[in-house]
Design a protein around this motif. Structure first.
Motif, PDB file in Angstrom:
ATOM      1  N   PHE A 226       3.967  14.451   2.483  1.00 19.67           N
ATOM      2  CA  PHE A 226       4.833  15.351   3.025  1.00 19.67           C
ATOM      3  C   PHE A 226       5.346  14.918   4.315  1.00 19.67           C
ATOM      4  CE2 PHE A 226       2.017  17.887   0.382  1.00 19.67           C
ATOM      5  CZ  PHE A 226       2.937  18.449  -0.526  1.00 19.67           C
ATOM      6  N   ILE A 227       4.805  13.811   4.801  1.00 16.26           N
ATOM      7  CA  ILE A 227       5.193  13.252   6.286  1.00 16.26           C
ATOM      8  C   ILE A 227       5.773  11.665   5.995  1.00 16.26           C
ATOM      9  CG2 ILE A 227       4.611  12.453   8.586  1.00 16.26           C
ATOM     10  CD1 ILE A 227       2.037  14.434   8.175  1.00 16.26           C
ATOM     11  N   GLN A 228       6.851  11.348   6.691  1.00 13.43           N
ATOM     12  CA  GLN A 228       7.627  10.210   6.270  1.00 13.43           C
ATOM     13  C   GLN A 228       6.818   9.128   7.432  1.00 13.43           C
ATOM     14  OE1 GLN A 228       9.279   9.570   3.907  1.00 13.43           O
ATOM     15  NE2 GLN A 228       9.797   7.506   4.275  1.00 13.43           N
ATOM     16  N   GLN A 229       6.280   8.341   6.896  1.00 14.22           N
ATOM     17  CA  GLN A 229       5.590   7.249   7.791  1.00 14.22           C
ATOM     18  C   GLN A 229       5.761   5.830   7.482  1.00 14.22           C
ATOM     19  OE1 GLN A 229       1.776   9.606   9.596  1.00 14.22           O
ATOM     20  NE2 GLN A 229       1.514   8.507   7.677  1.00 14.22           N
ATOM     21  N   THR A 230       5.631   5.043   8.455  1.00 14.37           N
ATOM     22  CA  THR A 230       6.044   3.390   8.242  1.00 14.37           C
ATOM     23  C   THR A 230       4.678   2.821   8.189  1.00 14.37           C
ATOM     24  OG1 THR A 230       8.085   3.400   9.373  1.00 14.37           O
ATOM     25  CG2 THR A 230       7.332   1.364   9.021  1.00 14.37           C
ATOM     26  N   VAL A 231       4.392   1.888   7.143  1.00 19.14           N
ATOM     27  CA  VAL A 231       3.046   1.085   7.072  1.00 19.14           C
ATOM     28  C   VAL A 231       3.566  -0.399   7.478  1.00 19.14           C
ATOM     29  CG1 VAL A 231       1.480   0.450   5.434  1.00 19.14           C
ATOM     30  CG2 VAL A 231       2.557   2.428   5.338  1.00 19.14           C
TER      31      VAL A 231
ATOM     32  N   ALA B 286       0.685  -1.183  -0.136  1.00 14.31           N
ATOM     33  CA  ALA B 286       0.080   0.037   0.168  1.00 14.31           C
ATOM     34  C   ALA B 286       0.914   1.122  -0.007  1.00 14.31           C
ATOM     35  CB  ALA B 286      -0.996  -0.117   1.239  1.00 14.31           C
ATOM     36  N   LEU B 287       0.425   2.286  -0.402  1.00 13.75           N
ATOM     37  CA  LEU B 287       1.226   3.448  -0.589  1.00 13.75           C
ATOM     38  C   LEU B 287       0.340   4.524   0.326  1.00 13.75           C
ATOM     39  CD1 LEU B 287       1.111   3.809  -4.558  1.00 13.75           C
ATOM     40  CD2 LEU B 287       2.802   3.089  -2.721  1.00 13.75           C
TER      41      LEU B 287
ATOM     42  N   GLY C 296       0.902   7.111  12.140  1.00 13.86           N
ATOM     43  CA  GLY C 296       0.561   8.326  12.307  1.00 13.86           C
ATOM     44  C   GLY C 296      -0.106   8.612  13.549  1.00 13.86           C
ATOM     45  N   SER C 297      -0.456   9.786  13.902  1.00 15.19           N
ATOM     46  CA  SER C 297      -1.031  10.139  15.208  1.00 15.19           C
ATOM     47  C   SER C 297      -2.566  11.018  14.745  1.00 15.19           C
ATOM     48  CB  SER C 297      -0.315  11.011  15.974  1.00 15.19           C
ATOM     49  OG  SER C 297      -1.084  11.211  17.140  1.00 15.19           O
ATOM     50  N   PRO C 298      -3.662   9.981  14.916  1.00 11.71           N
ATOM     51  CA  PRO C 298      -3.800   8.760  15.361  1.00 11.71           C
ATOM     52  C   PRO C 298      -3.274   8.084  14.017  1.00 11.71           C
ATOM     53  CG  PRO C 298      -5.844   9.566  14.860  1.00 11.71           C
ATOM     54  CD  PRO C 298      -4.865  10.906  14.627  1.00 11.71           C
ATOM     55  N   PRO C 299      -3.155   6.502  14.361  1.00  9.97           N
ATOM     56  CA  PRO C 299      -2.817   5.634  13.336  1.00  9.97           C
ATOM     57  C   PRO C 299      -3.995   5.304  12.363  1.00  9.97           C
ATOM     58  CG  PRO C 299      -2.043   4.607  15.219  1.00  9.97           C
ATOM     59  CD  PRO C 299      -2.927   5.892  15.804  1.00  9.97           C
ATOM     60  N   ALA C 300      -3.757   5.328  11.081  1.00 10.58           N
ATOM     61  CA  ALA C 300      -4.910   5.219  10.081  1.00 10.58           C
ATOM     62  C   ALA C 300      -4.679   3.975   9.257  1.00 10.58           C
ATOM     63  CB  ALA C 300      -4.819   6.272   8.908  1.00 10.58           C
TER      64      ALA C 300
END
Length: 907
Positions: A527-532, A521-522, A581-585
């Motif tokens: 603009f925010i570096q997040q881990t999936v 998934a993407l 993220g905060s909160p996680p999605a």
């Protein structure tokens, strides 16, 4: 009859305005009495003309030819009744009077009338009026004239005068009775005459309005008249002698009530409501008011004139409206009606009779309320030129801005209701504007999600208008356009699978630990570096696993297309992608695996059982086919064969192929003994390589009737049970026999135990069957008043619970829980009686609630004088002096007592 016809003609004559010019005038009559004068106004044009062609007497109805004669040589009457001038009339400064005589061709009677001519505009002689108190009006009965045979021609008797109508003013003040006229007959000098009147107002309702003196003939009115109640009266005067003989023909008297201005105009409504659009031009009709006057509408007394007395408010001028004085029609007279300044006008309208004469007329007033209706002459305008709003990305259905407008038109009408349109800045249709029905505000609402990463703000151009079009000539306002700036707020969006659902294809039978694909998934938040991270949400067969970091899908079991988890060759699993993220999605993705079929399932013979006749015949055949869990081309067409072993199969049976799906099994030999046969058949599919299955079909061979159906005897003979069924039946029989045997053994053992258990008493000493119950007898004769309630056990303990502590009778039952006594079996065995008695005795000894409660019992005194001896006289002694040997004489049933008490000290 002549008088009746004349009255009809006269009513028509009066209705045609007799006092007007004779230029367009005609009078109709058939015959006329000689005592009535006709007053006519003559046009001045007749002075210099010889013929009055426009002046005509028109007959009402003629049954015979009538001839007319005029006593004045200057005027003549034609046979059709036309009156004309035979020569030039030089001077009409004074009215001209002459007599007109009418003769019938068959009737011997003649009739005369008086005609008076005057120039138009001259005053005619007034009608008879009882107001002239100095003149006595005498009405004489007229005479008829006969044609004579003498050479002197007609003989004519002179009459007194002609009877005109009698006019009486209404509301006269009297005194009453007030004389109107005097009626007399010219025979009253010769004989005594009695006069009377008949008709409505005399002897008919309304009665006694008019009376007549029977001797003098003076007719009077008895009370004031009201023209609005009755405008005219028609009476008949009679003259008879003292014996009641008619001396004169009845004459008709016409009495007209002269109208007086005694009624004010009355409006139909006290308040009239009307409306007029704002901005109306002068002359626009608004409404009509109507007043009614009960007086004579043909006279000034009943002619109503309208005027406006007052207008409120006086804006923009005091006289914005006018009224038609004759019709009561109200209309605008000036421009400048503006609902936004004055929404309603109040007019005071006056109605005056006497043609509006304020000096002599009577007046009344009413109120006219004129509502100025709204037209769309005010365009809506925004309160400000710029509006601001913000919206979170991906939100739908939220209001991001509130647009306020002002409109001076009437609220909650099409002229006020606002309509908003976005004319720029929203090419993709993310927003719409809905109108608030209460406040008329515009609610900017998101209808399509917006993406912060694509567009961080929107600049909208909004135009507002009304539901109704602007009135003609009203320009649009520059304030009807505004700008709306909407900022998009960034939120943590859930990871998105690019292909959702994602379809991949594999052959079934893929072994475990096989990598199928990478389902990654993407994260839209660029603009925010997040881990999936990935996880499994739904995997019906538990065949797959996913790598938590990269989304790689591998198998954990063999993929089987024929599994019940596979629908239409597709196996579906769902996976989750969660960011940090905060909160996680969390995002959801679906993986669909299309399984390609391989030939991994053997065909199965269908049916499993069949029936066949024992003798071979053309119709005795069995249709067989096969089913295969695989799909094309790994299923049909099928190949059906009989195995070579055992040899009896091919010797007794044969198979013929019908098509790729079906074949027929039949007997090869002419006759086969009835019974059940298991026929093996080899079935092969069309896979590559093909798979073959040896299947058994159970064939019941039976005798058949002429229709090829098995007979009942044959069906029974061919029926047989399989080995499994026989074994099950045998097991059931063995179990049933074992249960019966165990039950018998248990009953024998119980009987033996009961026989070995000792009894409490010997069977010969058992006297239970001799115990009889007798009715209780009452007390003696002297104790019939004994109160038995003192000996009865109380039903409740309320009287004991209410006693104070420390006060209690010694013979009362203690208030403690009762002991549990053993329950006797329903069908006791004789050997159990001893145990039951012992258990009951033990329970009674330990029961403090059992009588006698460890205390003396108190009994009431039973009275004296009883014939029975005192119980206290009985001597109880254990010295053995009492002899009990007589108990032996009472039989074997008292032997036990004799042994207990009769044995002496030895016992």
């Amino acid at each position: 009859l002549a008088l009746l016809f004349f009255s009809l003609c006269l009513s028509y004559f009066l209705s045609q305005s007799l006092s007007l010019s004779l230029t367009h005038f005609s009078v109709s009559f058939l015959s006329f009495p000689p005592f009535l004068s006709l007053y006519l106004s003559l046009s001045p044009s007749l002075l210099d003309k010889y013929t009055c062609s426009n002046l005509k007497f028109k007959a009402c109805h003629l049954n015979e030819r009538i001839s007319f004669e005029s006593s004045d040589p200057k005027f003549g009457v034609r046979p059709d009744g036309s009156l004309y001038a035979q020569r030039e009339v030089a001077n009409l400064s004074e009215p001209i009077q002459f007599m007109v005589t009418a003769r019938g061709s068959k009737d011997t009677h003649i009739w005369e009338t008086t005609v008076k001519l005057a120039l138009a505009g001259h005053t005619l002689p007034p009608p008879i009026n009882q107001a002239d108190a100095h003149a006595e009006i005498i009405i004489t009965f007229p005479r008829r004239h006969q044609r004579g045979s003498s050479t002197n021609g007609l003989r004519r008797q002179k009459r007194d005068w002609v009877i005109p109508p009698i006019n009486v003013p209404e509301n006269s003040r009297g005194p009453f009775p007030q004389m109107l006229v005097r009626i007399r007959s010219d025979q009253d000098k010769e004989i005594e005459i009695r006069y009377s009147i008949t008709g409505a107002g005399a002897d008919q309702p309304p009665s006694d309005v008019y009376i007549i003196d029977p001797v003098t003939g003076k007719m009077s009115v008895t009370k004031p008249l009201d023209r609005e109640d009755r405008a005219s009266y028609h009476l008949r005067a009679h003259a008879v002698d003292v014996n009641g003989n008619q001396m004169e023909p009845p004459i008709d008297l016409y009495i007209y009530v002269i109208d007086m201005n005694d009624n004010r105009p009355e409006f139909k409504n006290q308040v009239y409501n009307g409306s007029v659009p704002e901005g109306s031009k002068p002359g626009t009709s608004v409404m009509r008011v109507t007043a009614f006057d009960a007086d004579d509408s043909t006279m000034p007394n009943g002619l109503v004139h309208y005027r406006i007395l007052n207008q409120s408010p006086h804006i923009p001028i005091p006289n914005m409206f006018t009224i038609n004085g004759a019709t009561g029609e109200i209309s605008t007279i000036a421009a400048g009606l503006d609902r936004e300044k004055v929404s309603q006008y109040t007019l005071i309208v006056q109605a005056t009779d006497m043609e509006g004469s304020l000096s002599f007329g009577l007046s009344n007033t009413a109120t006219a309320l004129i509502t100025v209706t709204d037209v769309n002459d005010n365009p809506p305008e925004f309160d400000t030129k710029t509006f601001l709003g913000e919206v979170p990305e991906n939100a739908v259905g939220v209001v991001v801005a509130n647009l306020t407008v002002r409109d001076r038109d009437q609220p909650h009408t099409p002229n006020w209701n606002a309509v908003y349109r976005i004319v720029g800045g929203d090419s993709m249709g993310h927003f719409t504007i809905r109108t608030d029905e209460i406040t008329n505000d515009g609610r900017v609402t998101v209808v399509k999600p917006v993406d912060y990463e694509r567009n961080g703000a929107f600049m909208l151009t909004v135009v507002v208008s009304n539901q109704a079009h602007l009135a003609s000539g009203i320009p649009s306002s520059l304030s009807s356009t505004a700008g709306v700036t909407i900022s998009v707020l960034d939120v943590n969006e859930a990871p998105v699978f690019p292909s959702n659902p994602k379809m991949i294809r594999f052959e079934e039978g893929v072994p475990a630990d096989t990598t199928l694909t990478i389902f990654a998934a993407l994260d839209p938040d660029r603009f925010i570096q997040q881990t999936v991270r990935y996880s499994k949400l739904s995997d019906p067969g538990n065949w797959l696993r996913i790598n938590r970091t990269n989304g790689q899908i591998t198998t954990t079991a063999i993929l089987d297309r024929e599994s019940p988890y596979v629908k239409n060759n597709v196996y579906e699993a769902t996976f989750l992608a969660v960011d940090n993220g905060s909160p996680p999605a969390t995002g959801t993705g679906t993986l669909q695996i299309y399984l390609i079929d391989v030939n991994d399932n053997v065909p199965v013979l269908v049916p499993k059982e069949a029936q066949l006749c024992e003798r071979s015949r053309p119709s005795s055949r069995i249709n067989i086919t096969a089913s295969d869990a695989d799909s094309e081309p790994n299923a049909g067409p099928y190949v059906f064969e009989l195995p070579s072993f055992p040899p009896s199969v091919r010797r007794n049976w044969t198979i013929s192929r019908l098509n790729g799906e079906y074949a027929q099994l039949r007997l090869r030999i002419p006759y086969l003994e009835a019974g059940v046969y298991r026929v093996p058949i080899m079935v092969s599919d069309s896979g590559n390589p093909p798979l073959t299955n040896r299947s058994m079909i159970r064939v019941k061979v039976c005798p058949c009737d002429e229709h090829g159906d098995c007979t009942a005897v044959g069906a029974v003979a061919s029926a047989s049970l399989g080995t499994g069924a026989i074994i099950a039946i045998l097991i059931c029989i063995i179990i049933l026999l074992s249960m019966v045997l165990l039950f018998v053994v248990w009953m024998k053992r119980r009987e033996k135990e009961r026989q070995t258990k000792p009894l409490l008493i010997d069977p010969e000493d058992d006297v239970r069957d001799n115990i009889l119950k007798y009715d209780e007898e009452g007390g003696g004769e002297e104790d019939q008043d004994y109160d038995l309630s003192q000996l009865q056990q109380p039903e409740t303990l309320d009287h004991m619970m209410s006693k104070p502590a420390g006060v209690r009778r010694v013979d009362e039952r203690p208030i403690i829980p009762e002991s549990q006594y053993p329950v006797r079996p329903t069908l006791p065995h004789p050997g159990d009686i001893g145990d039951f008695i012992i258990d009951g005795l033990r329970a009674a000894d330990n029961d403090p609630t059992a009588p006698p409660y460890d205390s003396l019992l108190v009994f009431d005194y039973e009275g004296s004088g009883s014939t029975a001896g005192s119980v206290s006289s009985l001597d109880s002694s254990s010295s053995g002096e009492q002899d009990y040997d007589y108990l032996n004489d009472w039989g074997p049933r008292f032997k036990k007592l004799a042994d207990l008490y009769g044995g002496g000290e030895e016992d």
